[in-house]
Each structure stands twice: as C-alpha cells, then as structure tokens.
Design a protein around this motif. Structure first.
Motif, PDB file in Angstrom:
ATOM      1  N   TRP A 165       0.821  -1.213   0.000  1.00 22.13           N
ATOM      2  CA  TRP A 165       0.000   0.000   0.000  1.00 22.13           C
ATOM      3  C   TRP A 165       0.854   1.262   0.000  1.00 22.13           C
ATOM      4  O   TRP A 165       0.477   2.266  -0.627  1.00 22.13           O
ATOM      5  CB  TRP A 165      -0.957  -0.018   1.187  1.00 22.13           C
ATOM      6  CG  TRP A 165      -2.085  -0.963   0.959  1.00 22.13           C
ATOM      7  CD1 TRP A 165      -2.255  -2.186   1.528  1.00 22.13           C
ATOM      8  CD2 TRP A 165      -3.168  -0.794   0.039  1.00 22.13           C
ATOM      9  NE1 TRP A 165      -3.386  -2.774   1.024  1.00 22.13           N
ATOM     10  CE2 TRP A 165      -3.973  -1.952   0.116  1.00 22.13           C
ATOM     11  CE3 TRP A 165      -3.535   0.218  -0.837  1.00 22.13           C
ATOM     12  CZ2 TRP A 165      -5.123  -2.106  -0.644  1.00 22.13           C
ATOM     13  CZ3 TRP A 165      -4.690   0.058  -1.602  1.00 22.13           C
ATOM     14  CH2 TRP A 165      -5.463  -1.093  -1.491  1.00 22.13           C
ATOM     15  N   THR A 166       2.002   1.226   0.657  1.00 25.99           N
ATOM     16  CA  THR A 166       2.910   2.374   0.620  1.00 25.99           C
ATOM     17  C   THR A 166       3.410   2.605  -0.797  1.00 25.99           C
ATOM     18  O   THR A 166       3.460   3.748  -1.275  1.00 25.99           O
ATOM     19  CB  THR A 166       4.098   2.147   1.569  1.00 25.99           C
ATOM     20  OG1 THR A 166       3.603   1.935   2.888  1.00 25.99           O
ATOM     21  CG2 THR A 166       5.043   3.328   1.566  1.00 25.99           C
ATOM     22  N   CYS A 167       3.759   1.538  -1.480  1.00 25.81           N
ATOM     23  CA  CYS A 167       4.225   1.644  -2.868  1.00 25.81           C
ATOM     24  C   CYS A 167       3.121   2.176  -3.777  1.00 25.81           C
ATOM     25  O   CYS A 167       3.394   2.955  -4.690  1.00 25.81           O
ATOM     26  CB  CYS A 167       4.709   0.272  -3.334  1.00 25.81           C
ATOM     27  SG  CYS A 167       5.305   0.253  -5.024  1.00 25.81           S
ATOM     28  N   ILE A 168       1.886   1.785  -3.528  1.00 25.89           N
ATOM     29  CA  ILE A 168       0.771   2.286  -4.332  1.00 25.89           C
ATOM     30  C   ILE A 168       0.633   3.788  -4.169  1.00 25.89           C
ATOM     31  O   ILE A 168       0.518   4.529  -5.156  1.00 25.89           O
ATOM     32  CB  ILE A 168      -0.540   1.559  -3.946  1.00 25.89           C
ATOM     33  CG1 ILE A 168      -0.509   0.116  -4.445  1.00 25.89           C
ATOM     34  CG2 ILE A 168      -1.757   2.293  -4.502  1.00 25.89           C
ATOM     35  CD1 ILE A 168      -1.658  -0.732  -3.957  1.00 25.89           C
ATOM     36  N   VAL A 169       0.651   4.268  -2.944  1.00 27.92           N
ATOM     37  CA  VAL A 169       0.484   5.703  -2.688  1.00 27.92           C
ATOM     38  C   VAL A 169       1.629   6.503  -3.295  1.00 27.92           C
ATOM     39  O   VAL A 169       1.410   7.518  -3.984  1.00 27.92           O
ATOM     40  CB  VAL A 169       0.373   5.967  -1.167  1.00 27.92           C
ATOM     41  CG1 VAL A 169       0.429   7.446  -0.851  1.00 27.92           C
ATOM     42  CG2 VAL A 169      -0.895   5.347  -0.619  1.00 27.92           C
ATOM     43  N   ILE A 170       2.856   6.048  -3.092  1.00 22.20           N
ATOM     44  CA  ILE A 170       4.014   6.764  -3.634  1.00 22.20           C
ATOM     45  C   ILE A 170       3.978   6.754  -5.161  1.00 22.20           C
ATOM     46  O   ILE A 170       4.261   7.776  -5.801  1.00 22.20           O
ATOM     47  CB  ILE A 170       5.318   6.146  -3.096  1.00 22.20           C
ATOM     48  CG1 ILE A 170       5.464   6.459  -1.606  1.00 22.20           C
ATOM     49  CG2 ILE A 170       6.534   6.657  -3.869  1.00 22.20           C
ATOM     50  CD1 ILE A 170       6.605   5.748  -0.934  1.00 22.20           C
ATOM     51  N   SER A 171       3.613   5.642  -5.756  1.00 23.73           N
ATOM     52  CA  SER A 171       3.571   5.543  -7.217  1.00 23.73           C
ATOM     53  C   SER A 171       2.515   6.468  -7.810  1.00 23.73           C
ATOM     54  O   SER A 171       2.756   7.113  -8.835  1.00 23.73           O
ATOM     55  CB  SER A 171       3.310   4.109  -7.652  1.00 23.73           C
ATOM     56  OG  SER A 171       4.370   3.275  -7.272  1.00 23.73           O
ATOM     57  N   VAL A 172       1.350   6.541  -7.182  1.00 24.31           N
ATOM     58  CA  VAL A 172       0.290   7.419  -7.699  1.00 24.31           C
ATOM     59  C   VAL A 172       0.739   8.875  -7.648  1.00 24.31           C
ATOM     60  O   VAL A 172       0.584   9.617  -8.634  1.00 24.31           O
ATOM     61  CB  VAL A 172      -1.019   7.199  -6.914  1.00 24.31           C
ATOM     62  CG1 VAL A 172      -2.029   8.296  -7.209  1.00 24.31           C
ATOM     63  CG2 VAL A 172      -1.615   5.844  -7.251  1.00 24.31           C
ATOM     64  N   PHE A 173       1.305   9.292  -6.509  1.00 21.26           N
ATOM     65  CA  PHE A 173       1.778  10.674  -6.415  1.00 21.26           C
ATOM     66  C   PHE A 173       2.909  10.947  -7.403  1.00 21.26           C
ATOM     67  O   PHE A 173       2.959  12.018  -8.024  1.00 21.26           O
ATOM     68  CB  PHE A 173       2.221  11.010  -4.989  1.00 21.26           C
ATOM     69  CG  PHE A 173       1.079  11.285  -4.068  1.00 21.26           C
ATOM     70  CD1 PHE A 173       0.184  12.306  -4.317  1.00 21.26           C
ATOM     71  CD2 PHE A 173       0.898  10.527  -2.933  1.00 21.26           C
ATOM     72  CE1 PHE A 173      -0.876  12.576  -3.474  1.00 21.26           C
ATOM     73  CE2 PHE A 173      -0.151  10.773  -2.072  1.00 21.26           C
ATOM     74  CZ  PHE A 173      -1.047  11.796  -2.349  1.00 21.26           C
ATOM     75  N   ALA A 174       3.819  10.014  -7.575  1.00 22.51           N
ATOM     76  CA  ALA A 174       4.930  10.207  -8.513  1.00 22.51           C
ATOM     77  C   ALA A 174       4.415  10.310  -9.941  1.00 22.51           C
ATOM     78  O   ALA A 174       4.903  11.140 -10.719  1.00 22.51           O
ATOM     79  CB  ALA A 174       5.923   9.067  -8.391  1.00 22.51           C
ATOM     80  N   ILE A 175       3.441   9.486 -10.301  1.00 26.72           N
ATOM     81  CA  ILE A 175       2.883   9.544 -11.657  1.00 26.72           C
ATOM     82  C   ILE A 175       2.228  10.899 -11.909  1.00 26.72           C
ATOM     83  O   ILE A 175       2.423  11.506 -12.968  1.00 26.72           O
ATOM     84  CB  ILE A 175       1.901   8.379 -11.880  1.00 26.72           C
ATOM     85  CG1 ILE A 175       2.667   7.064 -11.987  1.00 26.72           C
ATOM     86  CG2 ILE A 175       1.034   8.614 -13.112  1.00 26.72           C
ATOM     87  CD1 ILE A 175       1.783   5.829 -11.972  1.00 26.72           C
ATOM     88  N   ILE A 176       1.476  11.398 -10.935  1.00 28.61           N
ATOM     89  CA  ILE A 176       0.808  12.691 -11.101  1.00 28.61           C
ATOM     90  C   ILE A 176       1.821  13.819 -11.232  1.00 28.61           C
ATOM     91  O   ILE A 176       1.755  14.644 -12.153  1.00 28.61           O
ATOM     92  CB  ILE A 176      -0.149  12.948  -9.923  1.00 28.61           C
ATOM     93  CG1 ILE A 176      -1.321  11.970  -9.973  1.00 28.61           C
ATOM     94  CG2 ILE A 176      -0.662  14.390  -9.928  1.00 28.61           C
ATOM     95  CD1 ILE A 176      -2.173  11.957  -8.722  1.00 28.61           C
ATOM     96  N   ILE A 177       2.790  13.862 -10.318  1.00 28.26           N
ATOM     97  CA  ILE A 177       3.758  14.958 -10.318  1.00 28.26           C
ATOM     98  C   ILE A 177       4.660  14.904 -11.550  1.00 28.26           C
ATOM     99  O   ILE A 177       4.891  15.920 -12.210  1.00 28.26           O
ATOM    100  CB  ILE A 177       4.579  14.926  -9.013  1.00 28.26           C
ATOM    101  CG1 ILE A 177       3.678  15.297  -7.834  1.00 28.26           C
ATOM    102  CG2 ILE A 177       5.777  15.863  -9.087  1.00 28.26           C
ATOM    103  CD1 ILE A 177       4.289  15.039  -6.482  1.00 28.26           C
ATOM    104  N   SER A 230       4.050  13.499 -14.416  1.00 27.43           N
ATOM    105  CA  SER A 230       3.278  13.790 -15.630  1.00 27.43           C
ATOM    106  C   SER A 230       3.127  15.295 -15.829  1.00 27.43           C
ATOM    107  O   SER A 230       3.221  15.791 -16.957  1.00 27.43           O
ATOM    108  CB  SER A 230       1.898  13.135 -15.549  1.00 27.43           C
ATOM    109  OG  SER A 230       2.012  11.743 -15.561  1.00 27.43           O
ATOM    110  N   ALA A 231       2.901  16.010 -14.733  1.00 26.78           N
ATOM    111  CA  ALA A 231       2.803  17.472 -14.835  1.00 26.78           C
ATOM    112  C   ALA A 231       4.137  18.078 -15.264  1.00 26.78           C
ATOM    113  O   ALA A 231       4.179  18.953 -16.152  1.00 26.78           O
ATOM    114  CB  ALA A 231       2.363  18.058 -13.499  1.00 26.78           C
ATOM    115  N   ILE A 232       5.236  17.610 -14.685  1.00 21.18           N
ATOM    116  CA  ILE A 232       6.556  18.132 -15.053  1.00 21.18           C
ATOM    117  C   ILE A 232       6.886  17.788 -16.502  1.00 21.18           C
ATOM    118  O   ILE A 232       7.380  18.628 -17.258  1.00 21.18           O
ATOM    119  CB  ILE A 232       7.629  17.586 -14.088  1.00 21.18           C
ATOM    120  CG1 ILE A 232       7.441  18.186 -12.696  1.00 21.18           C
ATOM    121  CG2 ILE A 232       9.040  17.880 -14.606  1.00 21.18           C
ATOM    122  CD1 ILE A 232       8.307  17.565 -11.627  1.00 21.18           C
TER     123      ILE A 232
END
Length: 88
Positions: free
Chosen positions: A11-23, A25-27
C-alpha cells in the motif's frame, strides 16, 4: 499465489507511485510544451522534448511499480478473505 511483499509495503508503494505519476506527468507535460517556468532560464536544457521523454520514461517505471504493488495488495486482500492465518 503468495504475496512477495507485506501488505504495508504494497500500500505504501501504491500511494508513492500514484503521487509520482501525477507529479512527473505534470513536469513532463511542461517540458513537452516548453513552458516558460521550465525552459526560460539560460541554464535550462535546450531540448524540452528530450527531457520530457526521459520524464515520461520514469512515469512508465512508476506505472509498472503501481501494477506490481496493486497485484500484491490484491493478493493480501484475497488471502485475508479466505481466513488464512498470517505468521509474523
């Protein structure tokens, strides 16, 4: 099939991966569109599309992490519904 990582790590990996994908993608989209905040300085890279490709490659890696960790979390949920006892 048994999970490889613990439920907490999955679950920690899921949360970190989702935030990393969002950030990322914006960059990456800002580099792809040569946004002035990313490409406006003399020290910034000359080819925004090359940097965007590298950033979107990192998004792909985090996407693979997300799929793996989601499958691990699914396996943990499936095990807990079957009434298996986890030895710690």
């Amino acid at each position: 099939m048994k999970p490889v990582v613990s439920a907490f790590n999955a679950w920690t990996c899921i949360v970190i991966s989702v935030f990393a994908i969002i950030i990322l993608s914006a960059i990456g989209s800002m580099f792809a569109n040569n946004h002035h905040s990313m490409m406006g300085s003399d020290e910034d890279p000359e080819s925004g599309s090359a940097v965007a490709a590298a950033v979107f490659g990192a998004v792909g890696v985090y996407g693979v992490f997300l799929l793996f960790c989601a499958s691990q979390a699914f396996l943990h949920q499936r095990q807990s519904r079957q009434g298996e006892i986890a030895l710690r």
